[in-house]
Design a protein around this motif. Sequence first.
Motif, PDB file in Angstrom:
ATOM      1  N   GLU A   1       0.832  -1.207   0.000  1.00 20.11           N
ATOM      2  CA  GLU A   1       0.000   0.000   0.000  1.00 20.11           C
ATOM      3  C   GLU A   1       0.868   1.259   0.000  1.00 20.11           C
ATOM      4  O   GLU A   1       0.533   2.249  -0.664  1.00 20.11           O
ATOM      5  CB  GLU A   1      -0.924  -0.007   1.212  1.00 20.11           C
ATOM      6  CG  GLU A   1      -1.981  -1.108   1.159  1.00 20.11           C
ATOM      7  CD  GLU A   1      -2.932  -1.056   2.330  1.00 20.11           C
ATOM      8  OE1 GLU A   1      -2.692  -0.222   3.243  1.00 20.11           O
ATOM      9  OE2 GLU A   1      -3.901  -1.831   2.354  1.00 20.11           O
ATOM     10  N   VAL A   2       1.973   1.244   0.745  1.00 18.06           N
ATOM     11  CA  VAL A   2       2.882   2.389   0.751  1.00 18.06           C
ATOM     12  C   VAL A   2       3.463   2.615  -0.637  1.00 18.06           C
ATOM     13  O   VAL A   2       3.549   3.755  -1.125  1.00 18.06           O
ATOM     14  CB  VAL A   2       4.002   2.172   1.793  1.00 18.06           C
ATOM     15  CG1 VAL A   2       5.090   3.229   1.655  1.00 18.06           C
ATOM     16  CG2 VAL A   2       3.426   2.209   3.201  1.00 18.06           C
ATOM     17  N   GLU A   3       3.853   1.539  -1.306  1.00 15.11           N
ATOM     18  CA  GLU A   3       4.401   1.657  -2.658  1.00 15.11           C
ATOM     19  C   GLU A   3       3.349   2.135  -3.649  1.00 15.11           C
ATOM     20  O   GLU A   3       3.656   2.903  -4.572  1.00 15.11           O
ATOM     21  CB  GLU A   3       4.977   0.310  -3.090  1.00 15.11           C
ATOM     22  CG  GLU A   3       6.211  -0.086  -2.295  1.00 15.11           C
ATOM     23  CD  GLU A   3       6.584  -1.540  -2.492  1.00 15.11           C
ATOM     24  OE1 GLU A   3       5.915  -2.209  -3.322  1.00 15.11           O
ATOM     25  OE2 GLU A   3       7.521  -2.015  -1.830  1.00 15.11           O
ATOM     26  N   GLU A   4       2.103   1.739  -3.450  1.00 17.29           N
ATOM     27  CA  GLU A   4       1.007   2.218  -4.309  1.00 17.29           C
ATOM     28  C   GLU A   4       0.799   3.719  -4.129  1.00 17.29           C
ATOM     29  O   GLU A   4       0.604   4.461  -5.103  1.00 17.29           O
ATOM     30  CB  GLU A   4      -0.274   1.459  -3.983  1.00 17.29           C
ATOM     31  CG  GLU A   4      -1.528   1.983  -4.683  1.00 17.29           C
ATOM     32  CD  GLU A   4      -1.492   1.812  -6.181  1.00 17.29           C
ATOM     33  OE1 GLU A   4      -2.213   2.558  -6.880  1.00 17.29           O
ATOM     34  OE2 GLU A   4      -0.737   0.940  -6.662  1.00 17.29           O
ATOM     35  N   LEU A   5       0.856   4.185  -2.881  1.00 15.96           N
ATOM     36  CA  LEU A   5       0.708   5.616  -2.619  1.00 15.96           C
ATOM     37  C   LEU A   5       1.861   6.409  -3.224  1.00 15.96           C
ATOM     38  O   LEU A   5       1.651   7.490  -3.787  1.00 15.96           O
ATOM     39  CB  LEU A   5       0.640   5.857  -1.107  1.00 15.96           C
ATOM     40  CG  LEU A   5      -0.644   5.392  -0.402  1.00 15.96           C
ATOM     41  CD1 LEU A   5      -0.479   5.452   1.107  1.00 15.96           C
ATOM     42  CD2 LEU A   5      -1.829   6.238  -0.836  1.00 15.96           C
ATOM     43  N   GLN A   6       3.070   5.881  -3.133  1.00 14.69           N
ATOM     44  CA  GLN A   6       4.216   6.563  -3.728  1.00 14.69           C
ATOM     45  C   GLN A   6       4.110   6.592  -5.246  1.00 14.69           C
ATOM     46  O   GLN A   6       4.451   7.598  -5.882  1.00 14.69           O
ATOM     47  CB  GLN A   6       5.509   5.878  -3.289  1.00 14.69           C
ATOM     48  CG  GLN A   6       5.807   6.033  -1.805  1.00 14.69           C
ATOM     49  CD  GLN A   6       7.013   5.238  -1.359  1.00 14.69           C
ATOM     50  OE1 GLN A   6       7.514   4.395  -2.108  1.00 14.69           O
ATOM     51  NE2 GLN A   6       7.480   5.478  -0.154  1.00 14.69           N
TER      52      GLN A   6
ATOM     53  N   ARG B   1      -1.291   9.084 -11.462  1.00 13.75           N
ATOM     54  CA  ARG B   1      -2.222   8.280 -12.254  1.00 13.75           C
ATOM     55  C   ARG B   1      -3.477   7.975 -11.434  1.00 13.75           C
ATOM     56  O   ARG B   1      -3.434   7.905 -10.211  1.00 13.75           O
ATOM     57  CB  ARG B   1      -1.573   6.966 -12.691  1.00 13.75           C
ATOM     58  CG  ARG B   1      -1.170   6.039 -11.553  1.00 13.75           C
ATOM     59  CD  ARG B   1      -0.497   4.780 -12.091  1.00 13.75           C
ATOM     60  NE  ARG B   1      -0.064   3.897 -11.040  1.00 13.75           N
ATOM     61  CZ  ARG B   1      -0.839   2.987 -10.462  1.00 13.75           C
ATOM     62  NH1 ARG B   1      -2.082   2.868 -10.831  1.00 13.75           N
ATOM     63  NH2 ARG B   1      -0.361   2.204  -9.514  1.00 13.75           N
ATOM     64  N   GLN B   2      -4.561   7.807 -12.099  1.00 14.90           N
ATOM     65  CA  GLN B   2      -5.823   7.506 -11.450  1.00 14.90           C
ATOM     66  C   GLN B   2      -5.966   5.983 -11.314  1.00 14.90           C
ATOM     67  O   GLN B   2      -6.141   5.279 -12.309  1.00 14.90           O
ATOM     68  CB  GLN B   2      -6.985   8.078 -12.266  1.00 14.90           C
ATOM     69  CG  GLN B   2      -6.930   9.582 -12.447  1.00 14.90           C
ATOM     70  CD  GLN B   2      -7.177  10.316 -11.143  1.00 14.90           C
ATOM     71  OE1 GLN B   2      -7.863   9.813 -10.267  1.00 14.90           O
ATOM     72  NE2 GLN B   2      -6.610  11.507 -11.017  1.00 14.90           N
ATOM     73  N   SER B   3      -5.841   5.487 -10.115  1.00 17.33           N
ATOM     74  CA  SER B   3      -5.963   4.055  -9.870  1.00 17.33           C
ATOM     75  C   SER B   3      -7.423   3.709  -9.593  1.00 17.33           C
ATOM     76  O   SER B   3      -8.017   4.205  -8.645  1.00 17.33           O
ATOM     77  CB  SER B   3      -5.092   3.638  -8.677  1.00 17.33           C
ATOM     78  OG  SER B   3      -5.261   2.277  -8.388  1.00 17.33           O
ATOM     79  N   LYS B   4      -8.005   2.877 -10.446  1.00 19.50           N
ATOM     80  CA  LYS B   4      -9.384   2.476 -10.258  1.00 19.50           C
ATOM     81  C   LYS B   4      -9.494   1.182  -9.465  1.00 19.50           C
ATOM     82  O   LYS B   4     -10.589   0.789  -9.076  1.00 19.50           O
ATOM     83  CB  LYS B   4     -10.063   2.312 -11.626  1.00 19.50           C
ATOM     84  CG  LYS B   4     -10.169   3.620 -12.404  1.00 19.50           C
ATOM     85  CD  LYS B   4     -10.917   3.428 -13.709  1.00 19.50           C
ATOM     86  CE  LYS B   4     -11.045   4.751 -14.466  1.00 19.50           C
ATOM     87  NZ  LYS B   4     -11.780   4.595 -15.749  1.00 19.50           N
ATOM     88  N   GLN B   5      -8.387   0.512  -9.243  1.00 12.58           N
ATOM     89  CA  GLN B   5      -8.407  -0.724  -8.483  1.00 12.58           C
ATOM     90  C   GLN B   5      -8.234  -0.474  -6.991  1.00 12.58           C
ATOM     91  O   GLN B   5      -8.755  -1.224  -6.184  1.00 12.58           O
ATOM     92  CB  GLN B   5      -7.315  -1.670  -8.990  1.00 12.58           C
ATOM     93  CG  GLN B   5      -7.525  -2.128 -10.424  1.00 12.58           C
ATOM     94  CD  GLN B   5      -6.434  -3.077 -10.882  1.00 12.58           C
ATOM     95  OE1 GLN B   5      -5.410  -3.216 -10.231  1.00 12.58           O
ATOM     96  NE2 GLN B   5      -6.662  -3.724 -12.015  1.00 12.58           N
ATOM     97  N   ARG B   6      -7.512   0.547  -6.617  1.00 10.50           N
ATOM     98  CA  ARG B   6      -7.284   0.863  -5.208  1.00 10.50           C
ATOM     99  C   ARG B   6      -7.896   2.211  -4.869  1.00 10.50           C
ATOM    100  O   ARG B   6      -7.208   3.170  -4.545  1.00 10.50           O
ATOM    101  CB  ARG B   6      -5.790   0.852  -4.903  1.00 10.50           C
ATOM    102  CG  ARG B   6      -5.102  -0.483  -5.091  1.00 10.50           C
ATOM    103  CD  ARG B   6      -5.769  -1.585  -4.259  1.00 10.50           C
ATOM    104  NE  ARG B   6      -5.932  -1.228  -2.867  1.00 10.50           N
ATOM    105  CZ  ARG B   6      -5.004  -1.509  -1.939  1.00 10.50           C
ATOM    106  NH1 ARG B   6      -3.896  -2.141  -2.271  1.00 10.50           N
ATOM    107  NH2 ARG B   6      -5.205  -1.176  -0.688  1.00 10.50           N
ATOM    108  N   LEU B   7      -9.225   2.297  -4.956  1.00 10.71           N
ATOM    109  CA  LEU B   7      -9.902   3.541  -4.614  1.00 10.71           C
ATOM    110  C   LEU B   7      -9.793   3.856  -3.125  1.00 10.71           C
ATOM    111  O   LEU B   7      -9.955   5.008  -2.717  1.00 10.71           O
ATOM    112  CB  LEU B   7     -11.376   3.461  -5.022  1.00 10.71           C
ATOM    113  CG  LEU B   7     -11.645   3.384  -6.529  1.00 10.71           C
ATOM    114  CD1 LEU B   7     -13.144   3.285  -6.781  1.00 10.71           C
ATOM    115  CD2 LEU B   7     -11.062   4.589  -7.244  1.00 10.71           C
ATOM    116  N   ASP B   8      -9.545   2.826  -2.303  1.00  9.22           N
ATOM    117  CA  ASP B   8      -9.409   3.074  -0.875  1.00  9.22           C
ATOM    118  C   ASP B   8      -8.153   3.872  -0.545  1.00  9.22           C
ATOM    119  O   ASP B   8      -8.041   4.431   0.548  1.00  9.22           O
ATOM    120  CB  ASP B   8      -9.387   1.751  -0.113  1.00  9.22           C
ATOM    121  CG  ASP B   8      -8.259   0.844  -0.586  1.00  9.22           C
ATOM    122  OD1 ASP B   8      -8.026   0.780  -1.813  1.00  9.22           O
ATOM    123  OD2 ASP B   8      -7.607   0.211   0.271  1.00  9.22           O
TER     124      ASP B   8
END
Length: 260
Positions: free
Chosen positions: A148-153, A160-167
């Motif tokens: 999750e930290v790497e996704e936020l970074q 980019r607009q992530s539609k898989q991790r809207l949380d």
Amino acid sequence: MLLDETQFINTGLAAAKITDILLTLASIGPPAVYVCNYSLVHKLFGRNSEDKQRLLSQPRIMLPDLPGSKDWTDYVDECVRVSGDAVRPGLADFAAELYRCTFGIKRLAVQLLKQAYIECRNDRRHWIELRDLCSAYRSVAYTSNASEVEELQTQTLGNRQSKQRLDLKCPFELPAAYRSNVVEFARAEREQGVIAKVFDSSLTESERSAKKHLEEAAEIVVKKPSRRPAAKTLSKDEEAKAFFERLDLASKPRRPKSPS
């Protein structure tokens, strides 16, 4: 009236039911504020305009502390203080490394420090060093949080607009100052990592050994606070004498202080 943790209302319920509950609570009488995470806000964004105007018109976004800010450094200093010598930052920027591994989310900081203590005990030490943060970040117990930290970074750097991790995606537009500060921190961390990797790869085996020796010699060893000397063993007569002396001292009337 403060309604906290309202995102848990959505467990097994549709957005229409959640909207009905929030509007009912808001119509009781006292001014109401509800607190929720990004997941619930994304659901409310799919409601009709009249519902959105009532529930999403005055948002207050709660963001993590900025990297390098006084609030974050004060928080890390307090974590070090309350650890009772269990965290020894050393020469390195402990606060920056902790932010990189947690994205400034304090709940993750607590989990990472807990796992770092487990790592240091496995290494037969009783205090956390900077290397323990890296080991804790790569541990199995922290794997889901690390992703999750790497996704936020990635979201911050690539925008980019992530539609898989809207949380993990804030549905509201973030302040420009916050976005630029986080992007600058993430890019600086990436550049430093690349520079360090290139530098290490250019060293010979003997140079790597010398570098490792210098890094170990440069670590600051925090001395444990000296213990008070043990109390002198007194006889029963001496104990009784000391007790009555203390009692007489406490029972003597004191002079009132003169007004200043």
